[in-house]
Design a protein around this motif. Structure first.
Motif, mmCIF file in Angstrom:
data_model
loop_
_atom_site.group_PDB
_atom_site.id
_atom_site.type_symbol
_atom_site.label_atom_id
_atom_site.label_comp_id
_atom_site.label_asym_id
_atom_site.label_seq_id
_atom_site.Cartn_x
_atom_site.Cartn_y
_atom_site.Cartn_z
ATOM 1 N N PHE A 281 14.211 2.911 -4.505
ATOM 2 C CA PHE A 281 13.349 2.194 -2.845
ATOM 3 C C PHE A 281 13.574 2.988 -1.466
ATOM 4 N N GLU A 282 15.542 2.091 -1.339
ATOM 5 C CA GLU A 282 15.316 2.342 -0.092
ATOM 6 C C GLU A 282 15.250 3.168 0.697
ATOM 7 N N TRP A 283 15.616 4.831 -0.122
ATOM 8 C CA TRP A 283 15.519 5.921 0.547
ATOM 9 C C TRP A 283 14.764 6.691 0.365
ATOM 10 N N VAL A 284 13.338 6.465 -0.388
ATOM 11 C CA VAL A 284 12.159 7.301 -0.746
ATOM 12 C C VAL A 284 10.915 6.479 0.154
ATOM 13 N N TYR A 285 11.199 5.038 0.857
ATOM 14 C CA TYR A 285 10.319 3.722 2.141
ATOM 15 C C TYR A 285 9.448 4.862 2.800
ATOM 16 N N PRO A 286 10.556 5.243 3.758
ATOM 17 C CA PRO A 286 10.762 5.873 4.961
ATOM 18 C C PRO A 286 9.764 6.511 5.241
ATOM 19 N N ALA A 287 10.156 7.877 3.619
ATOM 20 C CA ALA A 287 9.185 8.864 4.525
ATOM 21 C C ALA A 287 7.556 8.355 4.033
ATOM 22 N N TYR A 288 6.765 7.153 3.566
ATOM 23 C CA TYR A 288 5.563 6.009 3.177
ATOM 24 C C TYR A 288 5.312 5.321 4.013
ATOM 25 N N ARG B 122 1.193 -0.964 -0.296
ATOM 26 C CA ARG B 122 0.287 0.104 0.375
ATOM 27 C C ARG B 122 0.829 1.401 -0.077
ATOM 28 N N ALA B 123 1.737 1.215 0.452
ATOM 29 C CA ALA B 123 2.870 2.916 0.514
ATOM 30 C C ALA B 123 3.329 2.449 -0.503
ATOM 31 N N THR B 124 3.741 1.324 -0.814
ATOM 32 C CA THR B 124 4.563 0.992 -2.950
ATOM 33 C C THR B 124 3.435 2.107 -3.659
ATOM 34 N N LEU B 125 2.699 1.769 -3.633
ATOM 35 C CA LEU B 125 1.040 2.617 -4.045
ATOM 36 C C LEU B 125 0.998 3.985 -4.010
ATOM 37 N N ARG B 126 1.303 4.485 -2.723
ATOM 38 C CA ARG B 126 0.871 6.061 -2.630
ATOM 39 C C ARG B 126 2.690 6.562 -3.280
ATOM 40 N N MET B 127 3.492 5.857 -3.263
ATOM 41 C CA MET B 127 4.873 6.528 -4.335
ATOM 42 C C MET B 127 4.884 6.404 -4.927
ATOM 43 N N ILE B 128 3.947 5.558 -5.743
ATOM 44 C CA ILE B 128 3.564 5.416 -7.975
ATOM 45 C C ILE B 128 2.983 6.485 -7.297
ATOM 46 N N TRP B 129 1.501 6.745 -6.998
ATOM 47 C CA TRP B 129 0.531 7.540 -6.945
ATOM 48 C C TRP B 129 0.994 9.034 -7.643
ATOM 49 N N ASP B 130 2.361 9.078 -6.362
ATOM 50 C CA ASP B 130 3.111 11.080 -6.423
ATOM 51 C C ASP B 130 4.023 11.419 -7.436
ATOM 52 N N HIS B 131 4.749 10.297 -8.272
ATOM 53 C CA HIS B 131 5.192 9.724 -9.566
ATOM 54 C C HIS B 131 4.947 9.101 -9.952
#
Length: 470
Positions: free
Chosen positions: A344-351, A325-334
């Protein structure tokens, strides 16, 4: 076969066989070594002639490569060609730091280029597999190299696991999965799907041996055994032992997804192989049911640890679904270009949400397709999925139309489909040592899905010689 092609074929098989050994070849040094060796192998196949089908396959691979290079440029360039807006984190960091930070689409500058190693190795492995795979001897030699190396790793892994389960081949200390077999990989899930792939090949070799002695009249076990002479029985016994050893290693990994998907692939492969020997109306369904019962029996007999994990944990865990679910939010934003390949390792903590345990670091999405979409954008993952589905369709065509050497496209179809399915719940295709094997089998299987040539560079097949277009 010219000597450069012969040497390239041996080098190619050696790379495919040895790639899983150094802990799955994770890391830039291993990828660089395999890229150099595969590049040499690709240069050595220049005397071979290419048919139209091979040129079409390589053209599609070239288009995918061009798209990946374009995405890499747009993610890292200070002035993207398409004027894509940079990631907003650069502006926020610039307000906090006195130094001027040039903005970029990715949040980890140059990381997309550093993460390209796996893709380069897989592209080279696929290209060499396509070129060499048109020769039936080379294609079958590739399958045997994968099967024999997998058997060697399985035997060595089982023995060393019995001696010291906390080390990989008694050489490398494990950081996790101390009670499960992971050799030669660090992750047990990758080990499971790899051994399942090797077991699949041994199974198809055995099926082919049985098929050669199948009675032309009404089938019976007594008549079939009577037609199998002693040399054929010894070969069949060798195939059975290789299959059982790889199966045992697969079950010792304790991976639910790897074991389940591998057994499913084996059942489908066996049913498809013997489909013409079954009754027309319900033959395939009957074969699938028989194969399913055999798989369940093997799971009960050899897979006690896997069955226990199914009973205690179930089919899934909440942490992965929360990460999805967090990865889907990452996809939705960009959605279009993602956050940068390998970031991914650096972006994921924010989600990351509160319902995910704080133990450990999630450096993978445990779904390669979602991670590719979040890192590379929807355009890239869409094109890759379409190309992969087209490859499956070509392999299915080869399985349906070929009479000889059908195990090459069939093994490629089932193994690559199993790898793609497993990568929906893990990251096996992101491990170089396993991805190289699947890419090589996929390339050879696609070439063998069409009419085979009798040899290399003999002039009997219409085609062009690599590097001599004019």
């Amino acid at each position: 076969m010219p000597w450069p092609v012969r040497w390239s074929s041996w080098l190619f098989c050696a790379v495919v066989a040895l790639a899983p050994l150094p802990l799955g070849s994770v890391g830039g040094a291993a990828s660089a070594i395999w890229s150099i060796l595969l590049g040499i192998a690709l240069l050595g196949v220049l005397p071979m002639r290419l048919r139209g089908s091979q040129l079409a396959i390589l053209a599609v691979a070239a288009l995918l490569t061009a798209l990946a290079v374009l995405v890499l440029h747009e993610q890292s360039a200070l002035r993207p060609w398409f004027g894509v807006a940079p990631n907003a984190l650069w502006a926020e960091a610039g307000k906090l730091l006195p130094a001027e930070l040039p903005p970029a689409v990715t949040i980890a500058r140059n990381q997309p280029f550093y993460s390209a190693g796996v893709g380069i190795v897989c592209l080279l492995s696929f290209a060499v597999g396509v070129v060499l795979g048109a020769n039936r001897t080379s294609a079958r030699g590739l399958l045997r190299a994968v099967a024999v190396s997998g058997l060697a790793y399985a035997i060595l892994g089982i023995i060393t696991f019995a001696i010291d389960p906390t080390r990989i081949f008694l050489l490398h200390d494990k950081q996790a999965h101390l009670e499960w077999l992971t050799s030669p990989f660090v992750n047990r899930n990758t080990a499971a799907i790899y051994y399942g792939c090797c077991a699949l090949i041994w199974l198809l070799f055995g099926c082919e041996s049985v098929e050669r002695h199948w009675p032309s009249h009404r089938i019976s076990l007594h008549r079939l055994l009577a037609r199998i002479d002693m040399p054929a029985r010894r070969r069949l016994a060798g195939h059975a032992l290789g299959w059982l050893a790889c199966l045992l290693a697969m079950f010792l990994t304790g991976s639910r997804g790897g074991v389940g998907i591998s057994l499913l692939a084996a059942v489908v492969a066996g049913a498809i192989f013997f489909r013409r020997r079954m009754p027309r109306r319900y033959g395939l369904i009957t074969a699938l049911c028989i194969g399913g019962l055999v798989a369940l029996a093997l799971l009960q007999l050899l897979g006690g640890g896997v069955g226990a994990r199914f009973s205690t944990i179930g089919l899934s865990d909440e942490g992965r679904f929360s990460t999805y679910r967090a990865t889907l939010r990452m996809i939705w934003d960009h959605p279009w270009l993602g956050d940068g390949l390998g970031s991914f390792e650096w972006v994921y903590p924010a989600y990351r949400t509160d319902d995910i345990s704080l133990r450990g670091i999630w450096n993978r999405a445990h779904n390669s397709w979602l991670e590719l979409a979040s890192d590379g954008g929807m355009l890239m993952v869409g094109v890759v999925v379409i190309a992969l589905l087209a490859a499956f369709a070509v392999l299915a065509y080869g399985v349906r139309t070929r009479r000889r050497d059908v195990i090459v496209p069939l093994a490629a179809l089932c193994a690559s489909a199993a790898g793609a399915l497993h990568s929906m719940i893990d990251f096996s295709l992101q491990i170089t040592g396993y991805a190289v094997v699947i890419a090589a089998m996929l390339g050879a299987g696609l070439s063998q899905s069409f009419r085979s040539g009798g040899g290399a560079g003999t002039g009997r097949d219409a085609g062009v010689t690599i590097g001599t277009a004019g």
